[in-house]
Scaffold this motif. Structure first.
Motif, PDB file in Angstrom:
ATOM      1  N   SER A 247      10.273  -0.085 -16.758  1.00 27.15           N
ATOM      2  CA  SER A 247      10.129  -1.278 -17.590  1.00 27.15           C
ATOM      3  C   SER A 247       8.762  -1.912 -17.317  1.00 27.15           C
ATOM      4  O   SER A 247       8.068  -1.550 -16.352  1.00 27.15           O
ATOM      5  N   GLU A 248       8.386  -2.852 -18.161  1.00 29.87           N
ATOM      6  CA  GLU A 248       7.101  -3.528 -17.962  1.00 29.87           C
ATOM      7  C   GLU A 248       7.059  -4.225 -16.600  1.00 29.87           C
ATOM      8  O   GLU A 248       6.043  -4.168 -15.896  1.00 29.87           O
ATOM      9  N   SER A 249       8.154  -4.861 -16.218  1.00 30.60           N
ATOM     10  CA  SER A 249       8.175  -5.562 -14.927  1.00 30.60           C
ATOM     11  C   SER A 249       8.107  -4.570 -13.762  1.00 30.60           C
ATOM     12  O   SER A 249       7.445  -4.837 -12.747  1.00 30.60           O
ATOM     13  N   GLN A 250       8.764  -3.415 -13.885  1.00 30.90           N
ATOM     14  CA  GLN A 250       8.686  -2.389 -12.839  1.00 30.90           C
ATOM     15  C   GLN A 250       7.269  -1.839 -12.716  1.00 30.90           C
ATOM     16  O   GLN A 250       6.765  -1.610 -11.611  1.00 30.90           O
ATOM     17  N   PHE A 251       6.627  -1.629 -13.860  1.00 28.29           N
ATOM     18  CA  PHE A 251       5.249  -1.133 -13.849  1.00 28.29           C
ATOM     19  C   PHE A 251       4.321  -2.136 -13.172  1.00 28.29           C
ATOM     20  O   PHE A 251       3.491  -1.778 -12.333  1.00 28.29           O
ATOM     21  N   ALA A 252       4.485  -3.411 -13.526  1.00 30.99           N
ATOM     22  CA  ALA A 252       3.652  -4.452 -12.910  1.00 30.99           C
ATOM     23  C   ALA A 252       3.897  -4.522 -11.413  1.00 30.99           C
ATOM     24  O   ALA A 252       2.955  -4.672 -10.618  1.00 30.99           O
ATOM     25  N   HIS A 253       5.165  -4.385 -11.019  1.00 29.35           N
ATOM     26  CA  HIS A 253       5.500  -4.419  -9.597  1.00 29.35           C
ATOM     27  C   HIS A 253       4.894  -3.218  -8.866  1.00 29.35           C
ATOM     28  O   HIS A 253       4.382  -3.349  -7.753  1.00 29.35           O
ATOM     29  N   LEU A 254       4.933  -2.062  -9.501  1.00 29.96           N
ATOM     30  CA  LEU A 254       4.347  -0.853  -8.920  1.00 29.96           C
ATOM     31  C   LEU A 254       2.857  -1.047  -8.649  1.00 29.96           C
ATOM     32  O   LEU A 254       2.356  -0.707  -7.573  1.00 29.96           O
ATOM     33  N   LEU A 255       2.132  -1.595  -9.622  1.00 30.60           N
ATOM     34  CA  LEU A 255       0.689  -1.787  -9.435  1.00 30.60           C
ATOM     35  C   LEU A 255       0.407  -2.801  -8.330  1.00 30.60           C
ATOM     36  O   LEU A 255      -0.549  -2.643  -7.562  1.00 30.60           O
ATOM     37  N   GLY A 256       1.237  -3.841  -8.251  1.00 29.54           N
ATOM     38  CA  GLY A 256       1.059  -4.818  -7.180  1.00 29.54           C
ATOM     39  C   GLY A 256       1.271  -4.201  -5.812  1.00 29.54           C
ATOM     40  O   GLY A 256       0.479  -4.427  -4.881  1.00 29.54           O
ATOM     41  N   LYS A 257       2.318  -3.402  -5.669  1.00 37.13           N
ATOM     42  CA  LYS A 257       2.570  -2.733  -4.394  1.00 37.13           C
ATOM     43  C   LYS A 257       1.473  -1.707  -4.082  1.00 37.13           C
ATOM     44  O   LYS A 257       1.112  -1.501  -2.911  1.00 37.13           O
ATOM     45  N   ALA A 258       0.936  -1.066  -5.128  1.00 30.83           N
ATOM     46  CA  ALA A 258      -0.165  -0.115  -4.917  1.00 30.83           C
ATOM     47  C   ALA A 258      -1.374  -0.819  -4.305  1.00 30.83           C
ATOM     48  O   ALA A 258      -2.056  -0.275  -3.433  1.00 30.83           O
ATOM     49  N   ARG A 259      -1.649  -2.034  -4.756  1.00 26.86           N
ATOM     50  CA  ARG A 259      -2.749  -2.824  -4.185  1.00 26.86           C
ATOM     51  C   ARG A 259      -2.475  -3.167  -2.722  1.00 26.86           C
ATOM     52  O   ARG A 259      -3.387  -3.206  -1.892  1.00 26.86           O
ATOM     53  N   MET A 260      -1.226  -3.434  -2.412  1.00 23.09           N
ATOM     54  CA  MET A 260      -0.856  -3.830  -1.057  1.00 23.09           C
ATOM     55  C   MET A 260      -0.866  -2.661  -0.087  1.00 23.09           C
ATOM     56  O   MET A 260      -1.097  -2.856   1.115  1.00 23.09           O
ATOM     57  N   PHE A 261      -0.639  -1.453  -0.597  1.00 24.06           N
ATOM     58  CA  PHE A 261      -0.407  -0.299   0.266  1.00 24.06           C
ATOM     59  C   PHE A 261      -1.530  -0.080   1.281  1.00 24.06           C
ATOM     60  O   PHE A 261      -1.268   0.149   2.466  1.00 24.06           O
ATOM     61  N   GLN A 262      -2.776  -0.152   0.833  1.00 27.43           N
ATOM     62  CA  GLN A 262      -3.905   0.136   1.731  1.00 27.43           C
ATOM     63  C   GLN A 262      -4.017  -0.845   2.884  1.00 27.43           C
ATOM     64  O   GLN A 262      -4.655  -0.562   3.897  1.00 27.43           O
ATOM     65  N   HIS A 263      -3.390  -2.029   2.758  1.00 22.37           N
ATOM     66  CA  HIS A 263      -3.545  -3.084   3.757  1.00 22.37           C
ATOM     67  C   HIS A 263      -2.304  -3.270   4.627  1.00 22.37           C
ATOM     68  O   HIS A 263      -2.265  -4.193   5.451  1.00 22.37           O
ATOM     69  N   LEU A 264      -1.334  -2.393   4.476  1.00 27.96           N
ATOM     70  CA  LEU A 264      -0.110  -2.493   5.258  1.00 27.96           C
ATOM     71  C   LEU A 264      -0.372  -2.200   6.740  1.00 27.96           C
ATOM     72  O   LEU A 264      -1.327  -1.478   7.076  1.00 27.96           O
ATOM     73  N   PRO A 265       0.454  -2.713   7.627  1.00 24.21           N
ATOM     74  CA  PRO A 265       0.372  -2.289   9.036  1.00 24.21           C
ATOM     75  C   PRO A 265       0.523  -0.780   9.137  1.00 24.21           C
ATOM     76  O   PRO A 265       1.255  -0.160   8.340  1.00 24.21           O
ATOM     77  N   VAL A 266      -0.148  -0.177  10.086  1.00 24.75           N
ATOM     78  CA  VAL A 266      -0.208   1.281  10.189  1.00 24.75           C
ATOM     79  C   VAL A 266       1.185   1.901  10.269  1.00 24.75           C
ATOM     80  O   VAL A 266       1.479   2.902   9.605  1.00 24.75           O
ATOM     81  N   LYS A 267       2.054   1.304  11.052  1.00 28.08           N
ATOM     82  CA  LYS A 267       3.393   1.872  11.226  1.00 28.08           C
ATOM     83  C   LYS A 267       4.171   1.870   9.918  1.00 28.08           C
ATOM     84  O   LYS A 267       4.806   2.868   9.556  1.00 28.08           O
ATOM     85  N   GLN A 268       4.124   0.754   9.185  1.00 24.56           N
ATOM     86  CA  GLN A 268       4.845   0.674   7.916  1.00 24.56           C
ATOM     87  C   GLN A 268       4.239   1.618   6.882  1.00 24.56           C
ATOM     88  O   GLN A 268       4.962   2.280   6.130  1.00 24.56           O
ATOM     89  N   LYS A 269       2.929   1.703   6.862  1.00 28.16           N
ATOM     90  CA  LYS A 269       2.238   2.582   5.918  1.00 28.16           C
ATOM     91  C   LYS A 269       2.621   4.034   6.137  1.00 28.16           C
ATOM     92  O   LYS A 269       2.803   4.805   5.184  1.00 28.16           O
ATOM     93  N   ALA A 270       2.771   4.434   7.394  1.00 30.25           N
ATOM     94  CA  ALA A 270       3.094   5.828   7.723  1.00 30.25           C
ATOM     95  C   ALA A 270       4.497   6.213   7.262  1.00 30.25           C
ATOM     96  O   ALA A 270       4.786   7.396   7.077  1.00 30.25           O
ATOM     97  N   GLU A 271       5.359   5.231   7.045  1.00 30.43           N
ATOM     98  CA  GLU A 271       6.734   5.505   6.641  1.00 30.43           C
ATOM     99  C   GLU A 271       6.889   5.626   5.129  1.00 30.43           C
ATOM    100  O   GLU A 271       7.957   5.983   4.639  1.00 30.43           O
ATOM    101  N   LEU A 272       5.829   5.338   4.373  1.00 27.89           N
ATOM    102  CA  LEU A 272       5.909   5.313   2.910  1.00 27.89           C
ATOM    103  C   LEU A 272       5.225   6.517   2.287  1.00 27.89           C
ATOM    104  O   LEU A 272       4.351   7.152   2.896  1.00 27.89           O
TER     105      LEU A 272
END
Length: 326
Positions: free
Chosen positions: A217-242
């Motif tokens: 859905s449009e809201s899911q797509f928007a949420h996906l892009l927002g999380k994509a922006r966040m991904f590079q800045h996640l704590p290393v441990k959390q990032k490694a689990e995704l």
């Protein structure tokens, strides 16, 4: 007649069918194989002056292997794009001002090179788009230790499909060797032949055709892009689990823009986006990657879309789609 310039933006060989050169953009330009062979020097390993496997040798070995494997198919001439020119001059021109250099006094080679070879007879329709089988390779001298003695050299090769609508490349994790290490052209040919032997075009066509069965859905797509922006800045441990996100922030912006404006893959009337369109927005954005990251990101796009589809099909709430921050 071939353009006399050593580099031309839209290379055409009269009398031969050439694969489309629009598979990557970034800072690349188009070059013909005979211009690489005749107009560029070949880098060497500095400690023993042994020659590297040149770009033309890589391209020609791949082409000959494809001809051998697909002996009854029509095969287009390679489309080649290069970047990061390394300029030099002959010893006789030492100390001469650059503006006074003659063409015969200049030397040149390209640090990075990518090429594709199309087989237009092996094709199918996916989402109303015609896809044709494509084989290609990537070479980046910046990933070699040229300051040492000759050793195994690194190459990347792939087999996938080119979308004729947009020239996007569909590269699969099981259709790419992202680091081949070889010493000889025979070893290189053997590895390429193995890749072609392992690849199942019919299976991949069927897989891509299933992408239209799933939608965000449009809201899911928007949420996906927002999380994509966040991904590079996640704590290393959390990032490694995704599941790794394959594109850069700039490319995420391109995906967002084309969601509204792409002629073939923009949103549906209800604002939703099926996964075939989403995948092509990703692969279209990947065209802006540099040559040395292009293949890895292309395979990463496939792996990421596969992951999301599996999550949606199983009814799971992936971190990328889950709006619950607790």
């Amino acid at each position: 007649k071939v353009n006399d310039n050593p580099i031309v933006e839209d290379a055409v060989v009269i009398g031969n069918e050439v694969s489309s050169d629009q598979f990557i953009h970034a800072n690349t330009v188009t070059v013909l194989n005979n211009e690489l062979r005749g107009g560029c020097i070949i880098p060497v390993f500095s400690k023993d002056n042994e020659s590297t496997i040149s770009h033309p040798e890589f391209i020609e070995t791949t082409y000959q292997t494809v001809e051998k494997f697909f002996s009854n198919e029509r095969i287009l001439q390679p489309a080649i794009r290069v970047s990061h020119p390394i300029k030099g001059r002959i010893p006789e021109a030492m100390g001469k001002p650059a503006k006074e250099l003659l063409e015969t006094e200049k030397t040149l080679y390209y640090e990075r090179m990518a090429f594709v070879i199309e087989l237009p007879g092996i094709k199918d329709l996916v989402g109303g788009n015609e896809l044709s089988l494509t084989v290609g390779g990537v070479r980046a001298y910046n990933q070699e230790n040229l300051y040492n003695r000759k050793s195994e050299e690194k190459f990347k090769v792939f087999v996938g499909f080119k979308n004729q609508v947009c020239t996007n490349l569909c590269v699969f994790t099981d259709g790419a060797y992202r680091e081949i290490k070889v010493r000889t052209l025979n070893e290189l040919s053997f590895q390429i032949f193995n890749l072609l032997s392992e690849f199942d075009p019919a299976r991949q066509f069927k897989l891509l055709q299933s992408y239209g069965n799933y939608e965000l859905s449009e809201s899911q797509f928007a949420h996906l892009l927002g999380k994509a922006r966040m991904f590079q800045h996640l704590p290393v441990k959390q990032k490694a689990e995704l599941q790794p996100f394959p594109l850069s922030d700039t490319q995420v912006t391109t995906v967002a823009r084309e969601y509204y404006h792409d002629d073939a893959f923009s949103r549906n009337q209800n604002g939703g986006l099926d996964f075939w369109k989403l995948y092509n927005l990703f692969t279209g954005a990947n065209k802006s990657s540099y040559i040395d990251t292009f293949l890895d990101r292309g395979a990463g796009c496939f792996a990421f879309i596969q992951f999301l589809i599996q999550q949606v099909a199983a009814g799971n709430n992936s971190w990328y789609l889950n709006s619950n921050f607790d």
